[in-house]
Scaffold this motif. Sequence first.
Motif, PDB file in Angstrom:
ATOM      1  N   SER A   4       2.557  -2.547  -4.310  1.00 37.75           N
ATOM      2  CA  SER A   4       3.938  -2.650  -5.157  1.00 37.75           C
ATOM      3  C   SER A   4       4.927  -2.035  -4.103  1.00 37.75           C
ATOM      4  CB  SER A   4       3.596  -2.198  -6.450  1.00 37.75           C
ATOM      5  OG  SER A   4       3.569  -0.382  -5.546  1.00 37.75           O
ATOM      6  N   ILE A   5       6.057  -2.032  -4.804  1.00 40.68           N
ATOM      7  CA  ILE A   5       7.029  -1.159  -3.990  1.00 40.68           C
ATOM      8  C   ILE A   5       8.869  -1.492  -4.685  1.00 40.68           C
ATOM      9  CG2 ILE A   5       9.376  -2.096  -2.401  1.00 40.68           C
ATOM     10  CD1 ILE A   5       7.956  -3.518  -0.572  1.00 40.68           C
ATOM     11  N   THR A   6       8.639  -0.072  -3.960  1.00 40.53           N
ATOM     12  CA  THR A   6       9.951   0.602  -5.386  1.00 40.53           C
ATOM     13  C   THR A   6      11.070   1.133  -5.286  1.00 40.53           C
ATOM     14  OG1 THR A   6       8.424   1.437  -6.960  1.00 40.53           O
ATOM     15  CG2 THR A   6      11.225   2.156  -7.410  1.00 40.53           C
ATOM     16  N   ILE A   7      12.427   0.683  -5.026  1.00 42.34           N
ATOM     17  CA  ILE A   7      13.517   0.878  -4.860  1.00 42.34           C
ATOM     18  C   ILE A   7      14.133   1.255  -5.664  1.00 42.34           C
ATOM     19  CG2 ILE A   7      15.379   0.061  -3.986  1.00 42.34           C
ATOM     20  CD1 ILE A   7      13.547  -2.781  -2.754  1.00 42.34           C
ATOM     21  N   TYR A   8      15.084   2.610  -5.879  1.00 43.49           N
ATOM     22  CA  TYR A   8      15.958   3.206  -6.664  1.00 43.49           C
ATOM     23  C   TYR A   8      17.650   3.145  -5.690  1.00 43.49           C
ATOM     24  CZ  TYR A   8      11.484   5.588  -7.452  1.00 43.49           C
ATOM     25  OH  TYR A   8      10.345   5.801  -7.755  1.00 43.49           O
ATOM     26  N   HIS A  73      16.826   4.243  -1.779  1.00 46.28           N
ATOM     27  CA  HIS A  73      15.466   5.148  -1.147  1.00 46.28           C
ATOM     28  C   HIS A  73      14.415   4.091  -1.711  1.00 46.28           C
ATOM     29  CE1 HIS A  73      12.110   8.501  -0.859  1.00 46.28           C
ATOM     30  NE2 HIS A  73      12.084   7.204  -1.886  1.00 46.28           N
ATOM     31  N   ILE A  74      13.256   3.659  -1.155  1.00 49.05           N
ATOM     32  CA  ILE A  74      12.254   3.009  -1.172  1.00 49.05           C
ATOM     33  C   ILE A  74      10.694   3.769  -0.819  1.00 49.05           C
ATOM     34  CG2 ILE A  74      12.273   2.249   1.254  1.00 49.05           C
ATOM     35  CD1 ILE A  74      11.459  -0.425   0.719  1.00 49.05           C
ATOM     36  N   GLU A  75       9.968   3.185  -2.031  1.00 48.83           N
ATOM     37  CA  GLU A  75       8.752   3.455  -1.246  1.00 48.83           C
ATOM     38  C   GLU A  75       7.478   2.374  -1.090  1.00 48.83           C
ATOM     39  OE1 GLU A  75       9.643   8.145  -4.017  1.00 48.83           O
ATOM     40  OE2 GLU A  75       8.560   6.355  -5.619  1.00 48.83           O
ATOM     41  N   ILE A  76       6.270   2.677  -0.363  1.00 44.41           N
ATOM     42  CA  ILE A  76       5.938   1.339  -0.412  1.00 44.41           C
ATOM     43  C   ILE A  76       4.036   2.075  -0.980  1.00 44.41           C
ATOM     44  CG2 ILE A  76       4.640  -0.129   1.094  1.00 44.41           C
ATOM     45  CD1 ILE A  76       7.339   0.007   3.091  1.00 44.41           C
ATOM     46  N   TYR A  77       3.375   1.233  -2.317  1.00 45.02           N
ATOM     47  CA  TYR A  77       2.027   1.591  -2.523  1.00 45.02           C
ATOM     48  C   TYR A  77       1.285   1.159  -2.051  1.00 45.02           C
ATOM     49  CZ  TYR A  77       4.746   5.427  -4.214  1.00 45.02           C
ATOM     50  OH  TYR A  77       5.564   6.009  -5.228  1.00 45.02           O
ATOM     51  N   PHE A  78       0.181   1.629  -1.742  1.00 40.85           N
ATOM     52  CA  PHE A  78      -1.243   0.578  -1.706  1.00 40.85           C
ATOM     53  C   PHE A  78      -2.156   0.970  -2.534  1.00 40.85           C
ATOM     54  CE2 PHE A  78      -0.332  -0.295   3.248  1.00 40.85           C
ATOM     55  CZ  PHE A  78       0.339  -1.793   2.700  1.00 40.85           C
ATOM     56  N   ASP A  79      -2.557   0.177  -3.308  1.00 37.29           N
ATOM     57  CA  ASP A  79      -3.766   0.874  -5.089  1.00 37.29           C
ATOM     58  C   ASP A  79      -3.010   2.118  -5.146  1.00 37.29           C
ATOM     59  OD1 ASP A  79      -4.989  -1.412  -4.672  1.00 37.29           O
ATOM     60  OD2 ASP A  79      -6.852  -0.784  -2.868  1.00 37.29           O
ATOM     61  N   ASN A  80      -1.622   2.239  -5.355  1.00 31.23           N
ATOM     62  CA  ASN A  80      -1.327   3.168  -5.706  1.00 31.23           C
ATOM     63  C   ASN A  80      -1.194   4.506  -4.672  1.00 31.23           C
ATOM     64  OD1 ASN A  80      -0.574   1.772  -8.181  1.00 31.23           O
ATOM     65  ND2 ASN A  80      -2.739   1.989  -9.584  1.00 31.23           N
ATOM     66  N   PRO A 300      -8.754  -5.949  15.438  1.00 36.05           N
ATOM     67  CA  PRO A 300      -7.749  -5.376  14.601  1.00 36.05           C
ATOM     68  C   PRO A 300      -8.714  -4.761  13.421  1.00 36.05           C
ATOM     69  CG  PRO A 300      -7.572  -7.572  13.399  1.00 36.05           C
ATOM     70  CD  PRO A 300      -8.176  -7.669  15.552  1.00 36.05           C
ATOM     71  N   THR A 301      -8.128  -3.716  13.090  1.00 34.38           N
ATOM     72  CA  THR A 301      -9.223  -3.307  11.625  1.00 34.38           C
ATOM     73  C   THR A 301      -9.205  -3.710  10.610  1.00 34.38           C
ATOM     74  OG1 THR A 301      -8.556  -0.999  11.181  1.00 34.38           O
ATOM     75  CG2 THR A 301      -9.815  -0.848  13.431  1.00 34.38           C
ATOM     76  N   LEU A 302     -10.647  -3.332   9.483  1.00 36.50           N
ATOM     77  CA  LEU A 302      -9.680  -3.287   7.982  1.00 36.50           C
ATOM     78  C   LEU A 302      -8.988  -3.077   7.743  1.00 36.50           C
ATOM     79  CD1 LEU A 302     -13.455  -4.019   6.845  1.00 36.50           C
ATOM     80  CD2 LEU A 302     -11.750  -5.652   7.137  1.00 36.50           C
ATOM     81  N   GLY A 303      -8.453  -3.176   7.133  1.00 38.05           N
ATOM     82  CA  GLY A 303      -7.085  -1.464   6.608  1.00 38.05           C
ATOM     83  C   GLY A 303      -7.401  -1.147   5.547  1.00 38.05           C
ATOM     84  N   ASN A 304      -7.280   0.790   5.395  1.00 41.25           N
ATOM     85  CA  ASN A 304      -7.618   1.292   5.452  1.00 41.25           C
ATOM     86  C   ASN A 304      -6.430   2.077   4.640  1.00 41.25           C
ATOM     87  OD1 ASN A 304      -9.159   4.001   4.721  1.00 41.25           O
ATOM     88  ND2 ASN A 304      -9.451   4.733   6.128  1.00 41.25           N
ATOM     89  N   LYS A 305      -5.988   1.877   3.224  1.00 38.78           N
ATOM     90  CA  LYS A 305      -4.744   3.367   2.868  1.00 38.78           C
ATOM     91  C   LYS A 305      -4.935   4.487   2.658  1.00 38.78           C
ATOM     92  CE  LYS A 305      -6.404   3.042  -1.849  1.00 38.78           C
ATOM     93  NZ  LYS A 305      -8.138   2.528  -1.223  1.00 38.78           N
ATOM     94  N   ASN A 306      -5.654   5.099   3.048  1.00 39.65           N
ATOM     95  CA  ASN A 306      -6.538   6.444   3.206  1.00 39.65           C
ATOM     96  C   ASN A 306      -5.829   7.483   4.727  1.00 39.65           C
ATOM     97  OD1 ASN A 306      -6.363   7.012   0.433  1.00 39.65           O
ATOM     98  ND2 ASN A 306      -8.133   6.126   0.544  1.00 39.65           N
ATOM     99  N   ILE A 307      -5.879   6.416   5.872  1.00 37.63           N
ATOM    100  CA  ILE A 307      -6.199   6.718   6.764  1.00 37.63           C
ATOM    101  C   ILE A 307      -4.559   7.445   7.407  1.00 37.63           C
ATOM    102  CG2 ILE A 307      -5.704   4.434   8.181  1.00 37.63           C
ATOM    103  CD1 ILE A 307      -7.346   5.836  10.199  1.00 37.63           C
TER     104      ILE A 307
END
Length: 370
Positions: A4-8, A73-80, A300-307
Amino acid sequence: MGYSITIYKKMGYVSYGTEDADKITIINSLIDVKINRARDTQVTEATVIMEYEKLPLAAFQGGNSGIIDNYAHIEIYFDNVIQLSGVIKKYEYNEENKTITLNCHDMFYRLLNATDEDINYGVTTAVNVIADLVNRAGLNFYQEGGTNYSISSLKITEGTVYGDVIQSFLETMHAIIRCNKAGTIVLEDQYPPYIESGGDANHFDWVYKDSTNNSSDNAGRDATLMKNILKITCSVKIKNEDYIAFDKFEDPSMTSYLNGERWYEIIDNSLANTQEKRKAVAGWKYLEYWRKSTPLTVLPTLGNKNIDLGQVVKLLRDNTNPGYYLVVGIDTEVTGDGYTDTLQLEGMRDKTTIYEIPKLIASGVMKEAS
């Protein structure tokens, strides 16, 4: 994976609208997201492509009626899990495809701005100055590492870039600074602890394996940027006259690695006003040279949202012993085909040894040219 992307909506330099009417969240309807973060480029960049029909866009010719606009302002989230907190710096429409491309920067970009007035400090500390400069740029600050020290006074003249002053401090503090994914400026140790040939006695955050996570990798050694003889200089006042104090150092292990060749560089640091600080600058630079000499790209590697940058990867590769690498770059891409990371890694070094390795070969003070 959900994303998700939130824009303010814009509401001033250090604030933005948070009411429901002042923000928009786009969920799982994006065409493409790319995020490029690297230790050496400081500002993380993101490119977002999405359909723009029915979105609250600012008027193309200007105005404040819309939400999606430059400096929003913009925020980008992967799985929150937040991946970037920053601002939109540029946007373009594609009328044929009905898409809009957003080019975004994380909040570090503000530290590339210059002061618009003189700033004077009395007795304080290096960390306090860095924290104040970050706050003046409208950003949050957190200290995790770095060697703090006292300063008696400091004047920063109008037109000086915030980041340039901070960089001079970092080199004397064995530290680095970066913007984390949530938008906070973090002061950290230049390098994590590492024991040469220590194996799994060392900390590592992730295990990557050729046959599981990765499709390929490229490794090598690169000595093109190495300088084994460093002259560290600093302007000082002696009896109200301007002089340049200097210390010249050698990294004997680098000299041996360079087959006895002597590669020389002069580095001026306006805060390195003692021999101890000039040695710290030399150690900081030598560690940068050594870490950059062993690059490895996994793609490429499998995506890792926490790296994240600064973490350590244990890499299992065919026909070689396990390696331990510092994460110095992450290129992330999310498309309809999936989520991948391309990692830039560097071989680990023992920072304690390198900080102590600069060998003093000359010192002096010379009159500064008028």
